[in-house]
Design a protein around this motif. Structure first.
Motif, PDB file in Angstrom:
ATOM      1  N   VAL A  24      24.259  -0.500  -8.413  1.00  0.00           N
ATOM      2  CA  VAL A  24      25.488  -2.126  -8.157  1.00  0.00           C
ATOM      3  C   VAL A  24      26.584  -1.708  -8.103  1.00  0.00           C
ATOM      4  O   VAL A  24      27.026  -0.615  -9.249  1.00  0.00           O
ATOM      5  N   LEU A  25      27.690  -2.533  -7.412  1.00  0.00           N
ATOM      6  CA  LEU A  25      28.644  -1.433  -7.351  1.00  0.00           C
ATOM      7  C   LEU A  25      29.571  -2.783  -8.041  1.00  0.00           C
ATOM      8  O   LEU A  25      29.657  -4.209  -8.288  1.00  0.00           O
ATOM      9  N   THR A  26      30.400  -2.266  -9.041  1.00  0.00           N
ATOM     10  CA  THR A  26      31.048  -2.954  -9.919  1.00  0.00           C
ATOM     11  C   THR A  26      32.677  -2.745  -9.684  1.00  0.00           C
ATOM     12  O   THR A  26      33.108  -2.380  -8.530  1.00  0.00           O
ATOM     13  N   THR A  27      33.321  -4.356  -9.923  1.00  0.00           N
ATOM     14  CA  THR A  27      34.264  -4.680  -9.775  1.00  0.00           C
ATOM     15  C   THR A  27      35.236  -3.395 -10.555  1.00  0.00           C
ATOM     16  O   THR A  27      36.665  -2.958 -10.408  1.00  0.00           O
ATOM     17  N   GLN A  28      34.659  -2.309 -11.490  1.00  0.00           N
ATOM     18  CA  GLN A  28      35.428  -1.754 -12.782  1.00  0.00           C
ATOM     19  C   GLN A  28      35.904  -0.001 -11.576  1.00  0.00           C
ATOM     20  O   GLN A  28      35.813  -0.100 -11.012  1.00  0.00           O
ATOM     21  N   PRO A  29      37.039   0.315 -11.979  1.00  0.00           N
ATOM     22  CA  PRO A  29      37.477   1.432 -11.298  1.00  0.00           C
ATOM     23  C   PRO A  29      36.617   2.821 -11.233  1.00  0.00           C
ATOM     24  O   PRO A  29      36.850   3.595 -11.692  1.00  0.00           O
ATOM     25  N   LYS A  96      33.460  -1.451   3.227  1.00  0.00           N
ATOM     26  CA  LYS A  96      33.565  -0.083   3.623  1.00  0.00           C
ATOM     27  C   LYS A  96      34.351   0.301   3.528  1.00  0.00           C
ATOM     28  O   LYS A  96      35.194   1.054   3.862  1.00  0.00           O
ATOM     29  N   ARG A  97      34.468  -0.343   5.428  1.00  0.00           N
ATOM     30  CA  ARG A  97      35.664   0.552   6.178  1.00  0.00           C
ATOM     31  C   ARG A  97      36.084   0.430   6.366  1.00  0.00           C
ATOM     32  O   ARG A  97      37.462   0.703   6.466  1.00  0.00           O
ATOM     33  N   ALA A  98      36.735  -1.376   5.332  1.00  0.00           N
ATOM     34  CA  ALA A  98      38.781  -1.289   5.410  1.00  0.00           C
ATOM     35  C   ALA A  98      39.218  -0.663   4.294  1.00  0.00           C
ATOM     36  O   ALA A  98      40.078   0.249   3.665  1.00  0.00           O
ATOM     37  N   MET A 109      38.539  -2.830  -3.823  1.00  0.00           N
ATOM     38  CA  MET A 109      37.671  -3.998  -2.106  1.00  0.00           C
ATOM     39  C   MET A 109      37.313  -4.866  -3.138  1.00  0.00           C
ATOM     40  O   MET A 109      36.964  -6.392  -1.935  1.00  0.00           O
ATOM     41  N   LEU A 110      36.167  -4.400  -3.721  1.00  0.00           N
ATOM     42  CA  LEU A 110      35.348  -5.481  -4.314  1.00  0.00           C
ATOM     43  C   LEU A 110      36.623  -6.948  -4.853  1.00  0.00           C
ATOM     44  O   LEU A 110      35.759  -7.700  -4.653  1.00  0.00           O
ATOM     45  N   ARG A 111      37.183  -6.008  -5.335  1.00  0.00           N
ATOM     46  CA  ARG A 111      38.197  -6.525  -6.297  1.00  0.00           C
ATOM     47  C   ARG A 111      38.041  -8.022  -5.521  1.00  0.00           C
ATOM     48  O   ARG A 111      38.277  -9.635  -5.687  1.00  0.00           O
ATOM     49  N   LEU A 112      39.051  -7.616  -3.693  1.00  0.00           N
ATOM     50  CA  LEU A 112      39.346  -8.466  -3.370  1.00  0.00           C
ATOM     51  C   LEU A 112      38.194  -9.455  -2.927  1.00  0.00           C
ATOM     52  O   LEU A 112      39.271 -11.195  -2.484  1.00  0.00           O
ATOM     53  N   ALA A 113      37.747  -8.972  -2.448  1.00  0.00           N
ATOM     54  CA  ALA A 113      35.833 -10.283  -2.006  1.00  0.00           C
ATOM     55  C   ALA A 113      35.288 -10.905  -3.396  1.00  0.00           C
ATOM     56  O   ALA A 113      34.052 -12.061  -3.086  1.00  0.00           O
ATOM     57  N   THR A 114      36.129 -10.872  -4.723  1.00  0.00           N
ATOM     58  CA  THR A 114      35.285 -11.644  -5.375  1.00  0.00           C
ATOM     59  C   THR A 114      36.104 -12.404  -6.068  1.00  0.00           C
ATOM     60  O   THR A 114      36.626 -12.941  -7.809  1.00  0.00           O
TER      61      THR A 114
END
Ligand code: ADP
Ligand code: ZN
Length: 740
Positions: A24-29, A96-98, A109-114
């Motif tokens: 799981v990829l989380t939005t945590q650093p 991933k690419r971004a 990046m995931l934070r931007l998408a959520t």
């Protein structure tokens, strides 16, 4: 552990049965995915989930099969799967690419998408109303209206309030129909699909070159392959009309479209045009829409219940189900570059995203960026031209006013020549625009007793007087303080005086010169809300002012049909400074501003006040010879090996401790081996142009590489060599746009 994936995945590809290990990829650093067990009922790859992390529960996405390699009984299960369409593989790729391109950690990046409010909320229901089978016992006018509305919208559900309002009846009427079975009341999820846009409604009759443009874009969209087209045409040539036809082609194929605009204030005009063309308004995504609407937009984009989204740059990170077209309007606009948090350029990311989902990109502009121009030259982008303005309007005539020859007292900025031109417009009942790209009253406040200039306490910047607010404001950090009565250095009273003009001061001068004129000031800081600004812009467009005084806000696509004169107060302003894009920006801004004049049937005139009429950029602007300007500018940049012919990365280090920040930067500069390995050079450390912001000292390094060099990998290896003290912040800006 990929066998876990295939063995237990069983029936559905990408499905994890209960208990299977998932990453799981989380939005945590964190710098990696964490392993969990799939919850009861299993979960899909891409599922949005809540997982335990220490004592907390955090948001994440099932990124793939777990890594394993430790005691399985210790792995905690996913807490729950959220009510959202799983992230598509293409979106995972995009993030991933971004992330790789911008050297941003994937969780950011995931934070931007959520960024959907209430993403973790349980599905909430509400009552909606649709057409039933039953007949009312007695037909009244009010009842007939309700049924008519429901029939008109062909089965669409309404909330009680919406339905009553659309039919112009009270809610009791609707409730009465429910009792009789003529209207159905049912529970439905709160986020409803957007009304269907109809691409087959008749559009405007297009001119010949508009038609050719629309046909070319339509064909590109229908190919369902990645490609990018630069759509170039002067303001008013009908670029919007043309790309709306590309949107129509996209909708006909059942795919989704996204239109990015650089400025929220432009959306309302655009929404109206979409409604005129397709029968209803599209979904909106920007900071000006309500939380509820944002949530609805995010969900519906994922479920396919939104066909067209108009939005700000962050709309690129919406979970589109099948994106077929991205339009980047005013593609040269600097606001597409996000300058804090994740540093990305939405124009470039649009191209990346489109290439991953077989979509077409349209970059529209009257004054394209040199980057896009060069991509056309290199054969990477196609190019479409709209050569004439729609209707009778032509590009205004442009002339310079040589300020060296004008007789102008100190502290005044409207030359006699410009004054006469404005007077003529006033006599003829036409509008004039005085353009000055400086907010506030005066950029500098100086003490005439000791020469002290009032600066910000936290930044290395002078404070700007805003007389309207009666305060001094720092344009770097936003700090403000009341205008002092005494000089903070020598305590002399009444000796502080403004130096240089801002729009507020210019308005004062104009009011004295043209006492009978109605003057309006358009500057972003003078409006409490986007709505207030829009109202003002509309009032002006309809003739509510004789003279408009504005900052670059007015350069961005607003229509002022009565405007026939543009006076540029300081055409030299943008040419100062060390920014590599200074010439390009000045050229674009001057042409955009000039394009405000003479949109309707009256010819326009643009007058540029300048102290250097011989400057090549000023001459290129006056000559209107864009190709020559671009070619000359391209030559210079190619020669210097800078973008778009070379690559740059800016590194800004900041710390409250000036010694520390210089030491770390110098250490980095010394260990440049990974950069040298790819032929890149590092410059600096040097104090950043603004050497202190909010009390943090700032130092910058600039890395320069050849265009084809694998810059990101080398930067990562280079930066990994030093351990940063916790007080120090480092940010990497790939392809920097601003150099502050
Ligand atoms: P741009 O996007 O290039 O600035 P627009 O598409 O906004 O140009 O067109 C400028 C104005 O001219 C708009 O009000 C638009 O509705 C109108 N216009 C452009 N083309 C046509 C056309 N073929 N028929 C009718 N009106 C048009
Ligand atoms: Zn400040």
């Amino acid at each position: 552990m990929s066998d876990l994936f295939s063995e237990q995945g069983g029936d559905q590809p990408g499905f994890f049965h209960e208990g299977a290990l998932v990453a799981v990829l989380t939005t945590q650093p964190l710098d990696r995915c964490l392993d969990y067990r799939a919850p009861e009922g299993g979960c899909m790859v891409g599922a949005f989930v809540e997982v335990p992390l220490g004592p907390r529960r955090v948001l994440g996405v099932v990124w793939g099969p777990g890594e394993g390699g430790y005691e399985l009984s210790k792995v905690r299960p996913v807490t729950r799967v959220l009510d959202a369409v799983p992230m598509r593989e293409e979106m995972q790729q995009f993030l991933k690419r971004a992330a790789d391109y911008t050297l941003t950690p994937l969780p950011a990046m995931l934070r931007l998408a959520t960024r959907s409010p209430g993403l973790g909320d349980p599905p909430s229901m509400r009552l909606v109303y649709r057409l039933g089978e039953g007949e009312p016992d007695r037909m009244t006018d009010a009842r007939a209206k309700v049924l008519e509305v429901l029939r008109d919208y062909g089965g669409l559900a309404f909330t009680l309030k919406e339905l009553a309002e659309s039919a112009g009846v009270t809610t009791t009427v609707v409730k009465g129909l429910v009792k009789q079975g003529a209207v159905l009341e049912e529970a439905s999820p709160r986020d409803l699909p957007y009304p269907r846009l109809d691409p087959d409604l008749p559009g405007k009759a297009l001119t010949e070159d508009q038609q050719a443009g629309a046909a070319a874009l339509g064909a590109a969209v229908e190919a369902e392959r990645y490609g990018t087209t630069l759509l170039r045409g002067v303001t008013g040539s009908g670029k919007t009309e043309v790309y709306l036809e590309a949107v129509a082609a996209c909708l006909r194929r059942g795919r989704q479209a996204l239109v990015l605009l650089p400025e929220i204030a432009l959306t309302s005009e655009f929404l109206t045009r979409v409604e005129e063309r397709f029968g209803c308004k599209p979904a909106e995504w920007h900071s000006g829409v309500t939380m509820t609407e944002r949530r609805r937009c995010w969900k519906m984009v994922g479920e396919g219940g939104a066909q067209l989204v108009v939005g700000a740059r962050s709309a690129l990170f919406l979970p589109f189900r099948d994106l077929g077209l991205i339009v980047v309007d005013e593609e040269h606009d600097t606001s597409y570059k996000q300058e804090d948090g994740v540093l990305y350029n939405a124009r470039d990311m649009a191209v990346l995203r489109a290439s991953l989902c077989s979509a077409h990109v349209v970059l529209a502009s009257a004054t394209p960026s040199l980057e896009s121009w060069a991509n056309v030259q290199a054969g990477k982008y196609a190019r479409l031209e709209l050569t004439s303005r729609f209707g009778a309007a032509v590009m205004p005539e442009m002339k310079s006013i040589d300020m060296r020859a004008e007789d102008l007292p100190g502290g005044k900025w409207i030359s006699p020549a410009l004054r006469r031109a404005v007077e003529r417009r006033l006599e003829d009942g036409e509008q004039s625009l005085l353009f000055l790209n400086r907010r506030g009253y005066a950029p500098v406040t100086i003490c005439r007793a000791c020469g002290h200039q009032i600066g910000c306490d936290h930044c290395d910047a002078r404070m700007v007087e805003h007389r309207f607010l009666k305060r001094l404001v720092c344009h770097q950090c936003g700090e403000s303080k009341p205008m002092p009565l005494k000089c903070p250095a020598c305590e002399a009273e009444d000796r502080l005086s403004p130096v240089g003009p801002g729009v507020e001061r210019l308005a004062e001068e104009a009011a004295a010169l043209f006492p009978s004129a109605r003057i309006a000031v358009l500057s972003s800081d003078l409006f409490g809300s986007a709505r207030a600004m829009k109202a003002q812009v509309e009032a002006i467009a309809q003739g509510g002012a004789d003279i408009v005084i504005g900052t670059q806000l007015v350069a961005k696509g607003h229509n002022f049909p009565l405007l026939t004169l543009v006076g540029v107060i300081d055409a030299d302003l943008g040419l100062q400074g060390s920014d590599l894009r200074a010439a390009e920006r000045t050229f674009q801004l001057m042409r955009q501003v000039a394009g405000r004049a003479g949109r309707a049937d009256k010819p326009g005139l643009a007058l540029l006040q300048t102290y250097q009429p011989e400057h090549p950029v000023i001459r290129a602007i006056l000559a209107g010879d864009e190709e020559r300007f671009w070619a000359a500018e391209a030559d210079e940049r190619r020669h210097a090996g800078v973008p778009p012919y070379g690559r740059l990365a800016g590194i800004i280090l900041s710390s409250p401790n000036v010694q520390e920040v210089f030491d770390v930067a110098a250490d980095l500069a010394r260990r440049d081996q990974p950069l040298r390995a790819i032929g890149a050079q590092v410059f600096g450390p040097a104090p950043a142009p603004i050497a202190r912001i909010r009390g943090r000292h700032r130092v910058r390094l600039l890395v320069k590489a050849e265009k084809a060099a694998p810059l990101q990998g080398a930067l990562a290896a280079w930066l990994a060599q030093v351990r940063l003290p916790s007080s120090l912040r480092l940010s990497v800006d790939i392809d920097p746009q601003s150099f502050y």
